[in-house]
Design an enzyme around this catalytic site. Structure first.
Site, PDB file in Angstrom:
ATOM      1  N   VAL A 107       3.941  38.025  54.265  1.00 39.64           N
ATOM      2  CA  VAL A 107       4.285  39.160  54.352  1.00 39.64           C
ATOM      3  C   VAL A 107       4.808  39.805  52.728  1.00 39.64           C
ATOM      4  CG1 VAL A 107       5.252  39.114  56.613  1.00 39.64           C
ATOM      5  CG2 VAL A 107       6.822  38.171  54.887  1.00 39.64           C
ATOM      6  N   GLU A 108       4.126  40.909  52.318  1.00 42.03           N
ATOM      7  CA  GLU A 108       4.211  41.335  51.137  1.00 42.03           C
ATOM      8  C   GLU A 108       4.070  43.043  51.247  1.00 42.03           C
ATOM      9  OE1 GLU A 108       2.017  39.388  47.899  1.00 42.03           O
ATOM     10  OE2 GLU A 108       1.167  38.105  49.417  1.00 42.03           O
ATOM     11  N   TRP A 109       4.393  43.724  50.316  1.00 43.43           N
ATOM     12  CA  TRP A 109       3.893  45.163  50.159  1.00 43.43           C
ATOM     13  C   TRP A 109       2.324  44.922  49.263  1.00 43.43           C
ATOM     14  CZ3 TRP A 109       6.184  47.213  53.817  1.00 43.43           C
ATOM     15  CH2 TRP A 109       7.462  47.472  54.042  1.00 43.43           C
TER      16      TRP A 109
END
Length: 317
Positions: free
Chosen positions: A203-205
């Site tokens: 999970v990342e931007w």
């Protein structure tokens, strides 16, 4: 309060390597249309309850409360099948780094068990040679969203096992698809095998993604929980959460305390970048160099001794 600048850290999921890359098509036109039609369903999952916050685990150099390494504290996972347990050989770290960082007394070199993570951008890999350089485990890019499969995943999954590495798969989460669709896609493509490492949700931007949506913290936690619950039911293993500093700051600080974390921290020890967070894996470099791979590769370390590694493997399967 001033807002911290966005992290410049990326993973091999979204960064092109300098090494040779096999050509392949991922997804298809029909799947892309389906993706657009289903974006409106992105907020339909049930609401999870945030988890309590726990103090951090012991490190080599930072003066924090003394406690056992996180490898000994994670919840016991159900067994998939009764596979015989044999202890693997641990290879010493022999990696180099194109952009070496002096971590001082908290150097990852002090940790006993190292590994790598790879995707299509590493191209063809000599797994036997890579293992002798210190890759005792590997996480393989498997899927993105609800219709993208890394074209090297199946080959890497088979070859890594043949070479004797402990391997697992990770999914790059896409914020414009429902969590249920993404879980189904991962399950469709990643085998349920005894001896495999627990699955990972990345999970990342991602500024390079076609999905520009940044959900609220509430919706981020909701979608993650739906995805992780689905994988845990299917694989019988609690998923590991991989994340980077800016995404963690925006969404995960104080959450999911009973989940193992894999933390990206390439300039400082995780205890400084993620204060108070227990962790299982530390990604300490995105510029590793090693025999067996052309170009750069991500380097990781397990939080514990060799004995704790073997014990964690036994509990995870």
């Amino acid at each position: 309060m001033a807002v911290a600048p966005p992290s410049q850290e990326t993973t091999n999921s979204i960064t092109r390597s300098s090494g040779p890359v096999p050509s392949a098509e991922v997804g298809n036109a029909a799947a892309q249309v389906t993706s657009q039609q289903q974006q409106a369903q992105a907020w339909t999952e049930p609401d999870p309850r945030p988890q309590a916050f726990l103090p951090t685990a012991k490190t080599d150099s930072v003066p924090i409360p003394s406690e056992k390494p996180v490898a000994l504290l994670m919840p016991v996972n159900p067994v998939i099948s009764a596979a015989p347990q044999t202890r693997m050989q641990i290879y010493s770290r022999r990696f180099r780094d194109a952009k070496p960082i002096n971590f001082g007394s908290s150097s990852p070199r002090k940790l006993a068990v190292h590994g790598v993570d790879v995707s299509r951008w590493q191209g063809e890999i000599d797994w036997e040679k890579l293992q002798t350089q210190g890759a005792n485990f590997v996480y393989l890019k498997a899927t993105d969203g609800g219709d993208h499969l890394d074209p090297m995943f199946k080959k890497n999954w088979r070859r890594a096992k043949e070479a004797g590495l402990k391997r697992g798969a990770y999914h790059f989460f896409y914020w414009c698809r429902t969590a249920g669709e993404q879980a189904d896609w991962f399950i469709r493509n990643v085998p349920r095998e005894a001896g495999a490492l627990p699955p990972v949700i990345d999970v990342e931007w991602n500024g390079e993604s076609s999905c520009k949506r940044k959900p609220s913290r509430e919706h981020v936690l909701e979608k993650m929980k739906v995805f992780m619950d689905r994988l845990e039911r299917y694989y019988g293993q609690r998923p590991i959460i991989y994340t980077a500093p800016d995404f963690y700051r925006d969404n995960l600080r104080g959450e999911f305390a009973d989940y193992p974390f894999w933390l990206r921290s390439v300039a400082a020890h995780p205890s400084q970048v993620y204060p108070g967070r227990k962790w299982l894996f530390w990604q300490y470099s995105g510029s590793g160099l090693t025999h067996g791979v052309e170009g750069r590769i991500d380097l990781n370390a397990f939080h514990g001794s060799e004995e704790e590694w073997h014990n964690w493997l036994a509990r995870s399967n």
